[in-house]
Write a protein that holds these residues in place. Structure first.
Motif, PDB file in Angstrom:
ATOM      1  N   GLU A  14       0.850  -1.183   0.000  1.00 50.67           N
ATOM      2  CA  GLU A  14       0.000   0.000   0.000  1.00 50.67           C
ATOM      3  C   GLU A  14       0.889   1.237   0.000  1.00 50.67           C
ATOM      4  N   PHE A  15       0.424   2.274  -0.686  1.00 47.30           N
ATOM      5  CA  PHE A  15       1.128   3.554  -0.645  1.00 47.30           C
ATOM      6  C   PHE A  15       0.105   4.676  -0.801  1.00 47.30           C
ATOM      7  N   LEU A  16       0.504   5.869  -0.397  1.00 44.44           N
ATOM      8  CA  LEU A  16      -0.393   7.017  -0.420  1.00 44.44           C
ATOM      9  C   LEU A  16      -0.239   7.802  -1.716  1.00 44.44           C
ATOM     10  N   SER A  17      -1.373   8.286  -2.223  1.00 45.25           N
ATOM     11  CA  SER A  17      -1.387   9.153  -3.399  1.00 45.25           C
ATOM     12  C   SER A  17      -2.475  10.198  -3.185  1.00 45.25           C
ATOM     13  N   ASP A  18      -2.074  11.437  -3.004  1.00 42.81           N
ATOM     14  CA  ASP A  18      -3.017  12.521  -2.692  1.00 42.81           C
ATOM     15  C   ASP A  18      -3.898  12.174  -1.491  1.00 42.81           C
ATOM     16  N   GLY A  19      -3.314  11.522  -0.500  1.00 45.58           N
ATOM     17  CA  GLY A  19      -4.040  11.171   0.709  1.00 45.58           C
ATOM     18  C   GLY A  19      -4.861   9.913   0.621  1.00 45.58           C
ATOM     19  N   LEU A  20      -4.921   9.299  -0.555  1.00 43.39           N
ATOM     20  CA  LEU A  20      -5.645   8.046  -0.738  1.00 43.39           C
ATOM     21  C   LEU A  20      -4.684   6.872  -0.622  1.00 43.39           C
ATOM     22  N   THR A  21      -5.152   5.777  -0.047  1.00 40.15           N
ATOM     23  CA  THR A  21      -4.346   4.565   0.052  1.00 40.15           C
ATOM     24  C   THR A  21      -4.595   3.713  -1.181  1.00 40.15           C
ATOM     25  N   LEU A  25       0.573  -5.048  -5.534  1.00 37.95           N
ATOM     26  CA  LEU A  25       1.392  -6.199  -5.176  1.00 37.95           C
ATOM     27  C   LEU A  25       2.820  -5.974  -5.623  1.00 37.95           C
ATOM     28  N   LEU A  26       3.733  -6.566  -4.887  1.00 37.14           N
ATOM     29  CA  LEU A  26       5.148  -6.542  -5.209  1.00 37.14           C
ATOM     30  C   LEU A  26       5.633  -7.974  -5.291  1.00 37.14           C
ATOM     31  N   ARG A  27       6.299  -8.303  -6.386  1.00 38.92           N
ATOM     32  CA  ARG A  27       6.866  -9.635  -6.548  1.00 38.92           C
ATOM     33  C   ARG A  27       8.359  -9.498  -6.818  1.00 38.92           C
ATOM     34  N   ALA A  65      12.200  -7.319 -10.543  1.00 37.53           N
ATOM     35  CA  ALA A  65      11.026  -7.238  -9.680  1.00 37.53           C
ATOM     36  C   ALA A  65       9.887  -6.522 -10.398  1.00 37.53           C
ATOM     37  N   ALA A  66       8.660  -6.772  -9.936  1.00 38.75           N
ATOM     38  CA  ALA A  66       7.481  -6.144 -10.539  1.00 38.75           C
ATOM     39  C   ALA A  66       6.553  -5.629  -9.444  1.00 38.75           C
ATOM     40  N   LEU A  67       5.991  -4.462  -9.678  1.00 31.35           N
ATOM     41  CA  LEU A  67       5.008  -3.862  -8.786  1.00 31.35           C
ATOM     42  C   LEU A  67       3.832  -3.421  -9.636  1.00 31.35           C
ATOM     43  N   TRP A  68       2.633  -3.806  -9.251  1.00 35.32           N
ATOM     44  CA  TRP A  68       1.450  -3.373  -9.995  1.00 35.32           C
ATOM     45  C   TRP A  68       0.347  -3.036  -9.012  1.00 35.32           C
ATOM     46  N   PHE A  69      -0.558  -2.131  -9.432  1.00 36.96           N
ATOM     47  CA  PHE A  69      -1.487  -1.537  -8.470  1.00 36.96           C
ATOM     48  C   PHE A  69      -2.791  -1.149  -9.152  1.00 36.96           C
ATOM     49  N   ASP A  70      -3.817  -0.919  -8.327  1.00 38.70           N
ATOM     50  CA  ASP A  70      -5.074  -0.332  -8.794  1.00 38.70           C
ATOM     51  C   ASP A  70      -4.985   1.176  -8.677  1.00 38.70           C
ATOM     52  N   TYR A  71      -5.410   1.873  -9.731  1.00 48.09           N
ATOM     53  CA  TYR A  71      -5.489   3.325  -9.664  1.00 48.09           C
ATOM     54  C   TYR A  71      -6.525   3.752  -8.616  1.00 48.09           C
ATOM     55  N   ARG A  72      -6.482   5.016  -8.247  1.00 45.82           N
ATOM     56  CA  ARG A  72      -7.494   5.559  -7.337  1.00 45.82           C
ATOM     57  C   ARG A  72      -8.898   5.289  -7.888  1.00 45.82           C
ATOM     58  N   ASN A  73      -9.826   5.059  -6.989  1.00 44.36           N
ATOM     59  CA  ASN A  73     -11.259   4.885  -7.275  1.00 44.36           C
ATOM     60  C   ASN A  73     -11.649   3.496  -7.793  1.00 44.36           C
ATOM     61  N   VAL A  74     -10.687   2.611  -8.020  1.00 42.29           N
ATOM     62  CA  VAL A  74     -11.048   1.297  -8.562  1.00 42.29           C
ATOM     63  C   VAL A  74     -10.393   0.184  -7.750  1.00 42.29           C
ATOM     64  N   GLY A  75     -10.961  -1.004  -7.879  1.00 37.87           N
ATOM     65  CA  GLY A  75     -10.372  -2.192  -7.279  1.00 37.87           C
ATOM     66  C   GLY A  75     -10.219  -2.091  -5.786  1.00 37.87           C
ATOM     67  N   ASP A  76      -9.028  -2.436  -5.301  1.00 37.87           N
ATOM     68  CA  ASP A  76      -8.746  -2.424  -3.864  1.00 37.87           C
ATOM     69  C   ASP A  76      -8.246  -1.072  -3.368  1.00 37.87           C
ATOM     70  N   SER A  77      -8.112  -0.103  -4.250  1.00 37.17           N
ATOM     71  CA  SER A  77      -7.626   1.210  -3.847  1.00 37.17           C
ATOM     72  C   SER A  77      -8.771   2.110  -3.400  1.00 37.17           C
ATOM     73  N   GLU A  78      -8.421   3.094  -2.572  1.00 38.88           N
ATOM     74  CA  GLU A  78      -9.410   4.047  -2.098  1.00 38.88           C
ATOM     75  C   GLU A  78      -9.737   5.078  -3.177  1.00 38.88           C
ATOM     76  N   GLY A  79     -10.807   5.828  -2.920  1.00 38.84           N
ATOM     77  CA  GLY A  79     -11.178   6.923  -3.797  1.00 38.84           C
ATOM     78  C   GLY A  79     -12.643   6.875  -4.173  1.00 38.84           C
ATOM     79  N   GLU A  80     -13.256   8.042  -4.260  1.00 41.31           N
ATOM     80  CA  GLU A  80     -14.660   8.192  -4.631  1.00 41.31           C
ATOM     81  C   GLU A  80     -14.780   9.249  -5.733  1.00 41.31           C
ATOM     82  N   PRO A  81     -15.795   9.096  -6.589  1.00 41.04           N
ATOM     83  CA  PRO A  81     -16.746   7.975  -6.687  1.00 41.04           C
ATOM     84  C   PRO A  81     -16.045   6.704  -7.166  1.00 41.04           C
ATOM     85  N   ARG A  82     -16.610   5.588  -6.806  1.00 39.14           N
ATOM     86  CA  ARG A  82     -16.043   4.328  -7.254  1.00 39.14           C
ATOM     87  C   ARG A  82     -16.181   4.202  -8.776  1.00 39.14           C
TER      88      ARG A  82
END
Length: 297
Positions: A14-21, A25-27, A65-82
């Protein structure tokens, strides 16, 4: 560490982006040395579970190594509107992912690459132009320009610009009054073959966060209309374009021509969605080899 079927050196991050978590994943490859890393991001409305783990597999097997993530508002990441695509916010998400990655003891902060596809392919071109922490970049089937016409067509409005702008305005007014965001289908009727060839083939794990929708405002005009000026700023960072021979996205060849050396253009068979289906192995191999060339030494 979280054990899994691919590699026992994978963990949730997890990491913060504009206050959103933001969640990802990191492999890591085997070994205790600092590893080069590639950060991976998908396209419009797509989730981190789609295709990215397979590319991560190929990179890790090659010692990256590889790191991949969900952008804000989607998936397991925070953010509204979904399920809302934030065109400018995504660039912050990419750069904050880089910042997080450079803080990790297992990662060589001087060997960071980024890979994006479709709308993510646009994002990485901008980020690589702006952020010189990026040492190599792969842009696959990128969206180059996002005009009102682009938003209307991708939102299913075709050439009916009057209705497009009217419904956007109505939705903005409703949201300003505290009403819920309006949603439209993620896969439009005109792209039903995409649903059959790709979405319907995904596993329950891959679709656990899939709602089949995006907010209407995901398709609004944005000041981020053209990525081409950023492309000219990428050099001397090595740049690979992977394009599909029958892609419907305009301006890709012209964008590649605007880039300075070192750069390479690779063409795969199929259409805009083929890198995730019939040409997936080719696109993964091309990406892996480019990163091995510029990150492994």
């Amino acid at each position: 560490m979280i054990a899994n079927g691919h590699n026992d050196k994978q963990r949730n991050i997890e990491f913060l982006s504009d206050g959103l978590t933001l969640s990802g994943l990191l492999r890591l490859p085997e070994g205790e040395t600092q590893h080069p890393l590639v950060i991976l991001g998908h396209g419009l409305g797509a989730l981190k579970e789609w295709t990215l783990p397979e590319l991560a597999d190929a990179l890790v097997k090659a010692g990256i190594a590889a790191l991949w993530f969900d952008y804000r508002n989607v998936g397991d990441s925070e953010g509204e509107p979904r399920e809302e695509v934030d065109h400018i916010g995504r660039l912050e998400d990419w750069q904050n992912a880089i910042s997080y990655a450079t803080s990790l003891a297992e990662i060589d902060s001087q060997r960071i690459g980024i890979w994006g596809t479709s709308l993510g392919g646009r994002d990485v071109l901008a980020v690589a132009g702006l952020d010189k922490r990026v040492k190599v970049v792969v842009s696959q089937t990128p969206v180059i320009k996002w005009s009102s016409m682009t938003g209307a067509r991708m939102g299913g409005y075709g050439d009916d610009m009057d209705r497009y702008h009217q419904e956007l305005a109505e939705d903005r007014t409703n949201r300003a009054l505290g009403k819920p965001a309006r949603y439209i289908p993620f896969v439009k009727e005109a792209n039903d073959e995409v649903k059959k060839a790709y979405i319907d083939q995904l596993s329950p794990e891959e679709t656990r966060n899939y709602k089949g929708r995006l907010t209407l405002q995901s398709y609004k005009p944005t000041i981020f209309t053209d990525v081409t000026p950023f492309i000219e700023m990428i050099a001397p960072t090595p740049l690979l374009f992977i394009l599909a021979e029958s892609d419907f996205i305009p301006g890709q060849r012209e964008a590649f021509d605007a880039a300075k050396e070192p750069k390479s253009l690779q063409i795969i068979k199929g259409n805009h969605f083929s890198p995730y289906t019939t040409s997936k192995e080719d696109s993964i191999s091309l990406s892996r080899d480019w990163f091995v060339t510029y990150l492994s030494s």
